[in-house]
Design a protein around this motif. Structure first.
Motif, short mmCIF file in Angstrom:
data_model
loop_
_atom_site.label_atom_id
_atom_site.label_comp_id
_atom_site.label_asym_id
_atom_site.label_seq_id
_atom_site.Cartn_x
_atom_site.Cartn_y
_atom_site.Cartn_z
N SER A 61 0.79 -1.24 0.00
CA SER A 61 0.00 0.00 0.00
C SER A 61 0.82 1.29 0.00
CB SER A 61 -0.97 0.02 1.18
OG SER A 61 -1.84 -1.07 1.08
N ARG A 62 1.89 1.30 -0.76
CA ARG A 62 2.67 2.53 -0.92
C ARG A 62 2.24 3.20 -2.22
NH1 ARG A 62 7.95 0.92 -2.08
NH2 ARG A 62 7.82 1.88 -4.10
N ARG A 63 1.73 4.41 -2.12
CA ARG A 63 1.23 5.12 -3.29
C ARG A 63 2.39 5.66 -4.12
NH1 ARG A 63 -4.00 8.91 -3.44
NH2 ARG A 63 -4.19 8.92 -5.69
N HIS A 64 2.33 5.40 -5.42
CA HIS A 64 3.34 5.90 -6.35
C HIS A 64 3.05 7.38 -6.62
CE1 HIS A 64 6.43 5.40 -9.35
NE2 HIS A 64 5.65 5.88 -10.28
N PRO A 65 4.09 8.22 -6.71
CA PRO A 65 3.84 9.66 -6.85
C PRO A 65 3.27 10.09 -8.20
CG PRO A 65 6.19 9.20 -6.95
CD PRO A 65 5.51 7.91 -6.58
N HIS A 66 3.39 9.24 -9.21
CA HIS A 66 2.91 9.60 -10.55
C HIS A 66 1.66 8.78 -10.88
CE1 HIS A 66 6.52 11.93 -11.09
NE2 HIS A 66 7.22 10.87 -10.68
N LYS A 67 0.90 9.27 -11.84
CA LYS A 67 -0.35 8.61 -12.24
C LYS A 67 -0.34 8.34 -13.73
CE LYS A 67 -4.14 9.99 -9.75
NZ LYS A 67 -5.28 10.86 -9.53
N GLY A 68 -1.21 7.42 -14.13
CA GLY A 68 -1.46 7.16 -15.54
C GLY A 68 -0.70 5.98 -16.11
N LEU A 69 -1.09 5.61 -17.31
CA LEU A 69 -0.53 4.43 -17.98
C LEU A 69 0.96 4.57 -18.22
CD1 LEU A 69 -0.98 1.67 -19.29
CD2 LEU A 69 -1.51 2.89 -21.43
N ASP A 70 1.42 5.72 -18.68
CA ASP A 70 2.85 5.89 -18.94
C ASP A 70 3.68 5.69 -17.67
OD1 ASP A 70 2.42 6.34 -21.65
OD2 ASP A 70 2.43 8.52 -21.44
N ALA A 71 3.21 6.26 -16.56
CA ALA A 71 3.91 6.10 -15.28
C ALA A 71 3.90 4.63 -14.85
CB ALA A 71 3.27 6.97 -14.22
N LEU A 72 2.78 3.95 -15.07
CA LEU A 72 2.68 2.54 -14.72
C LEU A 72 3.68 1.72 -15.53
CD1 LEU A 72 1.27 0.07 -13.37
CD2 LEU A 72 -0.18 0.02 -15.41
N LEU A 73 3.70 1.91 -16.84
CA LEU A 73 4.60 1.13 -17.68
C LEU A 73 6.06 1.40 -17.34
CD1 LEU A 73 2.72 1.34 -21.10
CD2 LEU A 73 2.81 -0.59 -19.50
N GLU A 74 6.38 2.64 -16.99
CA GLU A 74 7.75 2.97 -16.57
C GLU A 74 8.11 2.24 -15.27
OE1 GLU A 74 9.98 6.93 -15.00
OE2 GLU A 74 8.79 7.15 -16.83
N LEU A 75 7.20 2.25 -14.32
CA LEU A 75 7.42 1.56 -13.05
C LEU A 75 7.58 0.05 -13.26
CD1 LEU A 75 7.51 1.58 -9.93
CD2 LEU A 75 5.01 1.36 -9.99
N LEU A 76 6.71 -0.53 -14.08
CA LEU A 76 6.79 -1.97 -14.35
C LEU A 76 8.10 -2.33 -15.03
CD1 LEU A 76 3.14 -2.70 -15.54
CD2 LEU A 76 4.18 -3.31 -13.33
N GLU A 77 8.56 -1.49 -15.92
CA GLU A 77 9.83 -1.74 -16.61
C GLU A 77 10.99 -1.68 -15.62
OE1 GLU A 77 12.30 -3.11 -19.31
OE2 GLU A 77 10.13 -3.02 -19.55
N MET A 78 10.94 -0.73 -14.68
CA MET A 78 11.98 -0.65 -13.65
C MET A 78 11.97 -1.91 -12.79
SD MET A 78 12.03 3.39 -12.49
CE MET A 78 11.31 2.96 -10.97
N HIS A 79 10.79 -2.39 -12.42
CA HIS A 79 10.69 -3.63 -11.63
C HIS A 79 11.22 -4.80 -12.43
CE1 HIS A 79 7.69 -2.69 -8.19
NE2 HIS A 79 8.40 -1.62 -8.47
N ARG A 80 10.89 -4.85 -13.71
CA ARG A 80 11.35 -5.94 -14.57
C ARG A 80 12.89 -5.92 -14.66
NH1 ARG A 80 8.78 -6.14 -20.39
NH2 ARG A 80 7.21 -7.47 -19.44
N ALA A 81 13.46 -4.74 -14.82
CA ALA A 81 14.91 -4.60 -14.92
C ALA A 81 15.60 -5.03 -13.63
CB ALA A 81 15.29 -3.16 -15.28
N MET A 82 15.00 -4.69 -12.49
CA MET A 82 15.59 -5.08 -11.20
C MET A 82 15.59 -6.60 -11.05
SD MET A 82 14.13 -2.09 -8.62
CE MET A 82 13.45 -3.29 -7.57
N ILE A 83 14.52 -7.24 -11.47
CA ILE A 83 14.42 -8.71 -11.35
C ILE A 83 15.44 -9.37 -12.28
CG2 ILE A 83 12.94 -10.69 -11.86
CD1 ILE A 83 10.60 -8.90 -10.87
N VAL A 84 15.59 -8.86 -13.48
CA VAL A 84 16.51 -9.45 -14.45
C VAL A 84 17.95 -9.33 -13.97
CG1 VAL A 84 17.43 -9.17 -16.78
CG2 VAL A 84 14.97 -9.16 -16.42
N THR A 85 18.29 -8.22 -13.31
CA THR A 85 19.67 -8.02 -12.89
C THR A 85 20.02 -8.69 -11.56
OG1 THR A 85 19.11 -5.88 -11.87
CG2 THR A 85 19.90 -5.83 -14.14
N LEU A 86 19.03 -9.20 -10.85
CA LEU A 86 19.30 -9.86 -9.57
C LEU A 86 19.89 -11.23 -9.75
CD1 LEU A 86 16.23 -8.88 -7.41
CD2 LEU A 86 18.54 -8.01 -7.26
#
Length: 86
Positions: A61-86
């Protein structure tokens, strides 16, 4: 309906606008698995997205500071990149 649309059908609800359906397609087309826990919520891993308002939260339940589809896709890509590099 074509086979291509079947991967979205399970996520669509009668209350969805064309814009919400477009957002669902965009997320799924990026290769993310999407769940629909409620009429207004999409869940992608630990990320919750409310396409009617564009609100994004990250569990727990941590609210992301940005809204909308573009912000969501950017966040998901960052999460994907973190998982790939672990």
């Amino acid at each position: 309906m074509t086979n291509q649309n079947r991967k979205y059908e399970r996520l669509y609800l009668s209350i969805d606008t064309d814009d919400v359906r477009d957002q669902i397609r965009a997320i799924v087309d990026q290769g993310y698995y999407v769940e629909r826990p409620s009429d207004y919520q999409l869940k992608i891993g630990m990320v919750n997205y409310y396409p009617h308002k564009g609100t994004i939260t990250v569990d727990p339940s941590r609210r992301h500071p940005h809204k909308g589809l573009d912000a969501l896709l950017e966040l998901l890509e960052m999460h994907r990149a973190m998982i790939v590099t672990l």
